[in-house]
Design a protein around this motif. Structure first.
Motif, short mmCIF file in Angstrom:
data_model
loop_
_atom_site.label_atom_id
_atom_site.label_comp_id
_atom_site.label_asym_id
_atom_site.label_seq_id
_atom_site.Cartn_x
_atom_site.Cartn_y
_atom_site.Cartn_z
N TYR A 1 0.76 -1.15 -0.11
CA TYR A 1 0.13 -0.07 -0.02
C TYR A 1 0.86 1.22 -0.08
CZ TYR A 1 -3.51 -3.12 1.44
OH TYR A 1 -4.74 -4.37 1.32
N ILE A 2 0.31 2.34 -0.41
CA ILE A 2 1.10 3.58 -0.52
C ILE A 2 0.22 4.65 -0.58
CG2 ILE A 2 0.91 3.58 -3.18
CD1 ILE A 2 4.10 4.64 -2.95
N THR A 3 0.66 5.71 0.24
CA THR A 3 0.10 6.93 0.27
C THR A 3 1.29 7.96 0.29
OG1 THR A 3 -1.27 8.61 1.40
CG2 THR A 3 0.04 7.01 2.68
N ALA A 4 1.01 9.27 0.31
CA ALA A 4 2.16 10.39 0.20
C ALA A 4 1.89 11.53 1.15
CB ALA A 4 2.37 11.00 -1.07
N VAL A 5 2.67 12.26 1.70
CA VAL A 5 2.65 13.60 2.48
C VAL A 5 3.21 14.63 1.43
CG1 VAL A 5 3.24 14.71 4.46
CG2 VAL A 5 2.71 12.54 4.53
N ALA B 1 6.84 9.48 -0.34
CA ALA B 1 5.89 8.40 -0.14
C ALA B 1 6.02 7.93 1.21
CB ALA B 1 6.37 7.42 -1.26
N VAL B 2 4.65 7.33 1.59
CA VAL B 2 4.63 6.52 2.88
C VAL B 2 4.37 4.83 2.21
CG1 VAL B 2 3.48 6.29 5.16
CG2 VAL B 2 3.97 8.60 4.10
N ALA B 3 5.39 4.04 2.30
CA ALA B 3 4.87 2.76 1.68
C ALA B 3 4.54 1.95 2.98
CB ALA B 3 6.15 2.11 1.02
N ILE B 4 3.52 1.00 2.87
CA ILE B 4 3.17 0.31 4.10
C ILE B 4 3.07 -1.21 3.48
CG2 ILE B 4 1.29 0.02 5.66
CD1 ILE B 4 0.59 3.08 5.04
N ASP B 5 3.70 -2.06 3.98
CA ASP B 5 3.56 -3.47 3.79
C ASP B 5 2.94 -4.06 4.88
OD1 ASP B 5 4.22 -6.28 3.57
OD2 ASP B 5 5.83 -5.94 4.83
N VAL B 6 1.61 -4.69 4.31
CA VAL B 6 0.81 -5.52 5.18
C VAL B 6 1.31 -6.92 4.92
CG1 VAL B 6 -1.67 -6.14 5.90
CG2 VAL B 6 -1.01 -3.81 5.17
N PRO B 7 1.87 -7.69 6.03
CA PRO B 7 2.32 -8.92 5.79
C PRO B 7 1.14 -9.97 5.07
CG PRO B 7 3.44 -8.22 7.62
CD PRO B 7 2.14 -7.21 7.16
N GLY B 8 1.68 -10.99 4.30
CA GLY B 8 0.88 -12.03 3.96
C GLY B 8 1.31 -12.28 2.49
N ASP B 9 0.31 -13.17 2.13
CA ASP B 9 0.69 -13.63 0.43
C ASP B 9 0.48 -12.48 -0.44
OD1 ASP B 9 1.01 -16.33 1.47
OD2 ASP B 9 -0.90 -16.82 1.31
N ARG B 10 1.45 -12.60 -1.27
CA ARG B 10 1.37 -11.71 -2.70
C ARG B 10 0.83 -12.42 -3.92
NH1 ARG B 10 1.86 -8.94 1.08
NH2 ARG B 10 3.47 -7.11 1.34
N GLU B 11 -0.08 -12.01 -4.58
CA GLU B 11 -0.71 -12.37 -5.80
C GLU B 11 -0.48 -11.38 -6.85
OE1 GLU B 11 -4.57 -12.97 -4.69
OE2 GLU B 11 -4.21 -14.56 -3.32
N PRO B 12 0.61 -11.29 -7.57
CA PRO B 12 0.98 -10.50 -8.67
C PRO B 12 0.05 -10.63 -10.06
CG PRO B 12 2.70 -11.88 -8.37
CD PRO B 12 1.89 -12.39 -7.35
#
Length: 381
Positions: A133-137, A163-174
């Motif tokens: 996830y990503i947002t910005a200031v 940027a404010v990059a946020i990793d929410v742990p768990g499986d990735r599905e590209p």
């Protein structure tokens, strides 16, 4: 007396030219800055489980030569054409991860070389799915700055964001998929755009190849594709510019891309578009040309400049009026009352003037610091 008049007129012109110079340069230079406090990167990169939160601190700075008002706010992030980080406007409704920040839009007054730190909290909702996830200031000058001369004048907004990059742990599905195809003409060249959406939950940076064919299946163009980061849940546009304009007809595209790190790929064959025949040019109308915008209309948007010009014009008028009175008194004191000389009327003519064209408006580009993907170097817009 003639020397006095010449001096007064020269002084008036000097004052007037000074005003014009100040009007052109009075905005000064605005150089705003933003940086992440207590971060080893040039942006924030954090990992939070659903239901967790963390406090972060950002530093806003004015590196310019003049004080300025600044707006700071949390902004939505989207993928630019060709990939990379784009930031939403201050008035855009917050969506996605931007709603996780408690940073309210704030107005600051920053003097030259002044910095202000501000803390905010990122809180991940408990029902959040795993993913990137990503947002910005963002910080930007509150009032746009007029830049350029009358013929090439535009309003500039200086914007900086991280940027404010946020990793929410768990499986990735590209996952990726292609969308619509569009054709346009710019500067005598055909421009082909192909939509590409990141439908997965992780950031991707794909590369591949683009092939253009005509209706007979003959290859007209082939070019490699290299994209910047496409953020999870966003889309971008692959843009290919040809050297010439395509003639009317049907065309087909074969395109394929792959993200090397995740192995995610997408391909499409025989994506089609049509180039229509140009419409007939209508005969020119013999009517009168459109009205040119008046100078008063152009100045209406800048009340400060109007006030300065009016004030200086009044001062110049007083100077010239004083000079005329002094010259009149001098002539009466040196000319015998019994003698009068005929004065022939002076012919005057006023050169035609054309109001200047309406100034063009534009928005300055922005620079931002962003992650190319989770845990990677920041991208630039």
């Amino acid at each position: 007396m003639r020397t006095l008049l010449a001096t007064l007129i020269s002084l008036s012109l000097l004052v007037w030219l000074s005003v014009i110079a100040m009007a052109a340069d009075g905005a000064g230079t605005v150089r705003l800055g933003i940086e992440a406090v207590d971060s080893d990167l040039q942006y924030f990169d954090i990992s939070l489980e659903p239901g967790e939160s963390r406090e972060l601190t950002v530093r806003f700075s004015n590196h310019g030569e003049i004080g300025t008002g600044a707006s700071v706010f949390a902004a939505n992030v989207y993928s630019l054409h060709g990939g990379g980080m784009g930031m939403g406007d201050i008035d855009a409704p917050r969506t996605g991860a931007t709603e996780w920040l408690d940073l309210e839009s704030t107005e600051l007054e920053l003097e030259p070389d002044e910095s202000v730190e501000q803390a905010f909290t990122v809180a991940v909702p408990e029902d959040t799915d795993p993913g990137d996830y990503i947002t910005a200031v963002v910080i930007q000058n509150t009032d746009p700055i007029g830049v350029g001369d009358d013929d090439e004048r535009f309003d500039q907004t200086v914007r900086q964001g991280i940027a404010v990059a946020i990793d929410v742990p768990g499986d990735r599905e590209p996952a990726m998929e292609f969308g619509e195809v569009r054709h346009s003409v710019s500067g005598g060249s055909s421009v082909i755009e192909v939509e590409l959406d990141n439908t997965g939950n992780t950031n991707l940076r794909p590369a591949g190849n683009f092939v253009l064919q005509d209706a007979a299946g003959d290859e007209l163009a082939s070019t490699p594709i290299g994209l910047d980061t496409i953020y999870a849940g966003t889309g971008t546009v692959i843009e290919v510019t040809l050297t010439d304009e395509l003639p009317p007809g049907d065309y087909f595209i074969d395109v394929a891309v792959e993200d090397e790190e995740t192995g995610a790929s997408a391909s499409a064959e025989d994506l089609s578009f049509n180039v229509a025949a140009p419409e007939a040019t209508p005969e020119p109308d013999d009517g009168l040309p459109g009205a040119v915008e008046s100078v008063d209309d152009r100045l209406a948007g800048d009340p400060v400049l109007i006030a300065v010009i009016v004030g200086i014009t009044a001062i110049i008028g007083i100077i010239l009026f004083t000079a005329i009175v002094l010259i009149g008194r001098s002539r009466r004191s040196t000319t015998p009352s019994s003698v009068s000389a005929p004065v022939e009327p002076a012919s005057t003519s006023s050169p035609a003037s054309t109001p200047p064209e309406k100034p063009r408006k534009a928005r300055s580009t922005i620079r931002q610091l962003s992650p190319s993907r989770r845990k990677h170097s920041p991208d630039s817009e």
